[in-house]
Scaffold this motif. Structure first.
Motif, PDB file in Angstrom:
ATOM      1  N   UNK A   1      38.321  31.028  24.697  1.00 26.20           N
ATOM      2  CA  UNK A   1      38.683  31.544  26.017  1.00 26.20           C
ATOM      3  C   UNK A   1      38.826  33.053  25.985  1.00 26.20           C
ATOM      4  N   UNK A   2      38.172  33.734  26.902  1.00 25.06           N
ATOM      5  CA  UNK A   2      38.400  35.169  27.029  1.00 25.06           C
ATOM      6  C   UNK A   2      39.868  35.425  27.401  1.00 25.06           C
ATOM      7  N   UNK A   3      40.364  36.583  27.028  1.00 19.26           N
ATOM      8  CA  UNK A   3      41.753  36.954  27.312  1.00 19.26           C
ATOM      9  C   UNK A   3      41.765  38.325  27.965  1.00 19.26           C
ATOM     10  N   UNK A   4      42.487  38.425  29.085  1.00 17.17           N
ATOM     11  CA  UNK A   4      42.717  39.702  29.745  1.00 17.17           C
ATOM     12  C   UNK A   4      44.117  40.138  29.354  1.00 17.17           C
TER      13      UNK A   4
ATOM     14  N   UNK B   1      39.667  43.312  27.959  1.00 17.73           N
ATOM     15  CA  UNK B   1      39.126  41.963  28.068  1.00 17.73           C
ATOM     16  C   UNK B   1      38.560  41.621  26.702  1.00 17.73           C
ATOM     17  N   UNK B   2      39.137  40.611  26.044  1.00  6.74           N
ATOM     18  CA  UNK B   2      38.647  40.157  24.738  1.00  6.74           C
ATOM     19  C   UNK B   2      37.719  38.973  24.954  1.00  6.74           C
ATOM     20  N   UNK B   3      36.546  39.040  24.352  1.00  5.45           N
ATOM     21  CA  UNK B   3      35.527  38.014  24.525  1.00  5.45           C
ATOM     22  C   UNK B   3      35.340  37.209  23.239  1.00  5.45           C
ATOM     23  N   UNK B   4      35.145  35.897  23.359  1.00  5.74           N
ATOM     24  CA  UNK B   4      34.841  35.103  22.167  1.00  5.74           C
ATOM     25  C   UNK B   4      33.382  35.242  21.732  1.00  5.74           C
TER      26      UNK B   4
ATOM     27  N   UNK C   1      34.402  49.137  19.474  1.00  7.24           N
ATOM     28  CA  UNK C   1      33.529  49.184  18.300  1.00  7.24           C
ATOM     29  C   UNK C   1      33.181  47.814  17.734  1.00  7.24           C
ATOM     30  N   UNK C   2      34.064  46.817  17.947  1.00  7.06           N
ATOM     31  CA  UNK C   2      33.802  45.486  17.414  1.00  7.06           C
ATOM     32  C   UNK C   2      32.859  44.657  18.290  1.00  7.06           C
ATOM     33  N   UNK C   3      32.453  45.179  19.453  1.00  3.60           N
ATOM     34  CA  UNK C   3      31.573  44.508  20.406  1.00  3.60           C
ATOM     35  C   UNK C   3      32.114  43.140  20.831  1.00  3.60           C
ATOM     36  N   UNK C   4      33.436  43.005  20.830  1.00  2.00           N
ATOM     37  CA  UNK C   4      34.095  41.792  21.320  1.00  2.00           C
ATOM     38  C   UNK C   4      35.120  42.115  22.400  1.00  2.00           C
ATOM     39  N   UNK C   5      35.356  43.403  22.629  1.00  2.00           N
ATOM     40  CA  UNK C   5      36.353  43.804  23.623  1.00  2.00           C
ATOM     41  C   UNK C   5      35.776  44.845  24.573  1.00  2.00           C
ATOM     42  N   UNK C   6      36.178  44.716  25.830  1.00  2.00           N
ATOM     43  CA  UNK C   6      35.840  45.700  26.844  1.00  2.00           C
ATOM     44  C   UNK C   6      37.125  46.388  27.269  1.00  2.00           C
ATOM     45  N   UNK C   7      37.113  47.709  27.315  1.00  2.43           N
ATOM     46  CA  UNK C   7      38.286  48.481  27.704  1.00  2.43           C
ATOM     47  C   UNK C   7      38.273  48.628  29.223  1.00  2.43           C
ATOM     48  N   UNK C   8      39.283  48.066  29.852  1.00  2.00           N
ATOM     49  CA  UNK C   8      39.345  47.933  31.302  1.00  2.00           C
ATOM     50  C   UNK C   8      40.030  49.152  31.919  1.00  2.00           C
TER      51      UNK C   8
ATOM     52  N   UNK D   1      35.086  37.754  36.063  1.00  2.00           N
ATOM     53  CA  UNK D   1      34.531  38.940  35.426  1.00  2.00           C
ATOM     54  C   UNK D   1      33.177  38.572  34.831  1.00  2.00           C
ATOM     55  N   UNK D   2      32.138  39.275  35.284  1.00  2.00           N
ATOM     56  CA  UNK D   2      30.782  39.024  34.792  1.00  2.00           C
ATOM     57  C   UNK D   2      30.368  40.153  33.859  1.00  2.00           C
ATOM     58  N   UNK D   3      29.936  39.777  32.660  1.00  2.00           N
ATOM     59  CA  UNK D   3      29.444  40.720  31.659  1.00  2.00           C
ATOM     60  C   UNK D   3      28.260  40.068  30.963  1.00  2.00           C
ATOM     61  N   UNK D   4      27.570  40.790  30.092  1.00  2.00           N
ATOM     62  CA  UNK D   4      26.465  40.147  29.383  1.00  2.00           C
ATOM     63  C   UNK D   4      26.713  40.122  27.880  1.00  2.00           C
TER      64      UNK D   4
END
Length: 177
Positions: free
Chosen positions: A61-64, A82-85, A121-128, A144-147
């Motif tokens: 599950x992504x986490x905000x 936003x942390x992405x799995x 830098x880890x390509x798993x988090x987006x800075x909101x 939230x839509x991202x690719x």
């Protein structure tokens, strides 16, 4: 000086409050953390997505998350993430300072907003950004839509309703309203 984390959770704890999770209203939780270098307490508001996302390699599950810190008299918003799995895709563009960014669509209660979020830098988090953080905490339904790394669009659905806004203002100051 009393810690903002203790005020927010409404408890007067004699023991170390770090590592304890408290309800922050609705599906939100509030975690007290301590900076290892300065011993300053920080508050971390977290909201888990309603559903898992996966790409065949990673799933979850992504986490905000919203991080706030400081004393009661100088509480402030520090960052939102936003942390992405799943591994995030290559950047769409770069910020004026050269940080890689993705173009993000945030749907807040049916209204679409476009944002440019930096990729960590880890390509798993987006800075909101702060504006998107305010949109999230004021909504009842957020998407939230991202690719991802394969170029596929991913949509993380969140139910951010009922966040204790008094607690957010105490922890983050007037920066987030």
């Amino acid at each position: 000086m009393m810690s903002l984390a203790l005020i927010l959770c409404g408890c007067m704890l004699a023991e170390d409050p770090t590592g304890k999770t408290y309800s922050a209203g609705g599906n939100w939780t509030y975690l007290v953390t301590r900076d290892k270098m300065s011993d300053v307490l920080y508050g971390l508001f977290e909201l888990r997505a309603d559903e898992d996302l996966g790409d065949g390699i990673g799933a979850g599950r992504p986490v905000f998350a919203i991080t706030c810190g400081g004393s009661i008299s100088s509480a402030k918003w520090i960052e939102s993430v936003l942390s992405s799995p799943v591994v995030l895709g290559l950047p769409d563009l770069t910020s004026p300072l050269g940080a890689p960014q993705q173009i993000i669509t945030l749907r807040q209660d049916g209204k679409r907003h476009i944002h440019f979020w930096n990729i960590a830098e880890d390509f798993r988090r987006l800075l909101v950004d702060k504006g998107a953080t305010e949109e999230m905490i004021r909504s009842t339904d957020a998407r939230i839509q991202f690719h991802d790394a394969s170029g596929h669009s991913r949509v993380a659905r969140f139910s951010p309703a009922d966040l204790n806004m008094d607690g957010v203002i105490k922890a983050c100051g007037q920066a987030l309203k």
